[in-house]
Design a protein around this motif. Sequence first.
Motif, mmCIF file in Angstrom:
data_model
loop_
_atom_site.group_PDB
_atom_site.id
_atom_site.type_symbol
_atom_site.label_atom_id
_atom_site.label_comp_id
_atom_site.label_asym_id
_atom_site.label_seq_id
_atom_site.Cartn_x
_atom_site.Cartn_y
_atom_site.Cartn_z
ATOM 1 N N ALA A 284 0.821 -1.253 -0.017
ATOM 2 C CA ALA A 284 -0.116 -0.115 0.321
ATOM 3 C C ALA A 284 0.808 1.165 -0.153
ATOM 4 C CB ALA A 284 -0.937 -0.055 1.159
ATOM 5 N N LEU A 285 2.003 1.164 0.822
ATOM 6 C CA LEU A 285 2.737 2.309 0.882
ATOM 7 C C LEU A 285 3.604 2.533 -0.491
ATOM 8 C CD1 LEU A 285 4.939 4.442 2.177
ATOM 9 C CD2 LEU A 285 6.466 2.262 2.668
ATOM 10 N N LEU A 286 4.059 1.624 -1.299
ATOM 11 C CA LEU A 286 4.479 1.729 -2.500
ATOM 12 C C LEU A 286 3.410 2.279 -3.692
ATOM 13 C CD1 LEU A 286 6.719 -1.299 -3.125
ATOM 14 C CD2 LEU A 286 7.336 1.114 -2.225
ATOM 15 N N ARG A 287 2.014 1.596 -3.618
ATOM 16 C CA ARG A 287 1.294 2.221 -4.437
ATOM 17 C C ARG A 287 0.626 3.774 -4.283
ATOM 18 N NH1 ARG A 287 -1.051 -2.916 -3.185
ATOM 19 N NH2 ARG A 287 -2.648 -1.845 -1.631
ATOM 20 N N PHE A 288 0.867 4.166 -3.090
ATOM 21 C CA PHE A 288 0.413 5.486 -2.606
ATOM 22 C C PHE A 288 1.650 6.379 -3.489
ATOM 23 C CE2 PHE A 288 0.954 9.319 -0.188
ATOM 24 C CZ PHE A 288 -0.239 9.920 -0.217
ATOM 25 N N ALA A 289 3.026 5.990 -2.916
ATOM 26 C CA ALA A 289 3.932 6.992 -3.628
ATOM 27 C C ALA A 289 4.124 6.808 -5.201
ATOM 28 C CB ALA A 289 5.333 6.405 -2.989
ATOM 29 N N THR A 290 3.561 5.692 -5.548
ATOM 30 C CA THR A 290 3.902 5.442 -7.168
ATOM 31 C C THR A 290 2.873 6.604 -7.783
ATOM 32 O OG1 THR A 290 4.734 3.451 -7.143
ATOM 33 C CG2 THR A 290 3.616 4.018 -9.241
ATOM 34 N N ARG A 291 1.564 6.718 -7.209
ATOM 35 C CA ARG A 291 0.229 7.365 -7.718
ATOM 36 C C ARG A 291 0.939 8.683 -7.627
ATOM 37 N NH1 ARG A 291 -3.383 5.530 -4.668
ATOM 38 N NH2 ARG A 291 -3.766 7.282 -3.132
ATOM 39 N N VAL A 292 1.616 9.292 -6.486
ATOM 40 C CA VAL A 292 1.659 10.428 -6.297
ATOM 41 C C VAL A 292 2.826 11.124 -7.272
ATOM 42 C CG1 VAL A 292 2.617 12.449 -4.773
ATOM 43 C CG2 VAL A 292 1.006 10.409 -3.991
ATOM 44 N N ALA A 293 3.809 10.077 -7.494
ATOM 45 C CA ALA A 293 4.878 10.485 -8.271
ATOM 46 C C ALA A 293 4.318 10.431 -9.606
ATOM 47 C CB ALA A 293 6.132 9.372 -8.285
ATOM 48 N N ALA A 294 3.546 9.773 -10.161
ATOM 49 C CA ALA A 294 3.093 9.650 -11.482
ATOM 50 C C ALA A 294 2.214 11.091 -11.895
ATOM 51 C CB ALA A 294 1.888 8.574 -11.821
ATOM 52 N N ILE A 295 1.640 11.590 -10.912
ATOM 53 C CA ILE A 295 1.016 12.991 -11.228
ATOM 54 C C ILE A 295 2.071 13.892 -11.577
ATOM 55 C CG2 ILE A 295 -0.282 14.651 -10.364
ATOM 56 C CD1 ILE A 295 -1.672 12.924 -8.488
ATOM 57 N N THR A 296 3.242 13.965 -10.754
ATOM 58 C CA THR A 296 4.334 14.954 -11.296
ATOM 59 C C THR A 296 4.989 14.461 -12.578
ATOM 60 O OG1 THR A 296 5.193 14.913 -8.821
ATOM 61 C CG2 THR A 296 6.814 15.496 -10.566
#
Length: 313
Positions: A284-296
């Motif tokens: 869940a931690l990796l999915r959240f960080a991945t989703r946020v970085a994808a927006i950037t």
Amino acid sequence: MNDMFVVCGEALMDVYVLGPTPTGLHLDARIGGSPFNVAVGLARLGRPSALLTGLSRDAAGERLMHALQAEGVDTRLVLRSDAPTTLSVVSVDAGGLPHYAFYGHGSADRAIDSARLPALPPQVRVLQFGSYALVVEPVGSALRALAARERDRCLVAYDPNVRLNVEPDVARWRTMVEAMVALSHMVKVSDEDLGLLYPDSVPGEVARRWLSLGVQLVVLTRGARGSEAWTAGSHVAESAAPVEVVDTVGAGDTFQAALLTWLDEQQALSVAGLAALDAQRLAALLRFATRVAAITCSRRGADMPRRAELPAD
């Protein structure tokens, strides 16, 4: 929420050479620096953040200070001086290949020594270190001493963010990275950096060795190939989020800010909290960080998202 994140490291100007003019060059200077970006990323995600850095009183330093204040980053730990602002100059040749020139000797962000380190506010809970400030002097020695002094009181997070255009000696980078890893509770590293530092080792071997030194969580980013995480008891891998990439500037810094934000929101931002993360929560931690970085990655430059832009889980 009174706990504070302090990000320690450089702030600079990325200067892009856009082309010649009749009397010179057309330059576009952008605020930046990995620690600067992480501090802004945390603030945009709703975390109270401060930046511990040196800023010049020149025009570029004033612009960096104004940007921090506009983003709501606490500036009480910023040390001002008359030394110049670091410049990273990027030009592109006729074949489209980028070339980098770095102007940082004697600059404000590396002029901090141990005697100038400010006292940390009592509400500081996390110290985030990263990038070239840890390998240049005198600021590198000062920041390593700060990590050693505070690691029993604060959680220490670290991202090497290797920059060979600043310090081309890989052996020095390796020595400094090992010193910081030994002081850290959480390390995030890119596969590119691991390839430079340990070309003969696979990531899992490096992660397990770092865990044996006392790190509680190791996270590896792999760009379009996703990410991985290790604790003493678990290892997980997650795919990258689908995104139409505009550029990847600031993606790693966003990922780091998002990791810290998720851990804070989940009450896991402590040595015991990191150690207790199971495979499900790591994923869940990796999915959240991945989703946020994808927006950037979907936007031009290091334009990191705000918490309200993220969909509810």
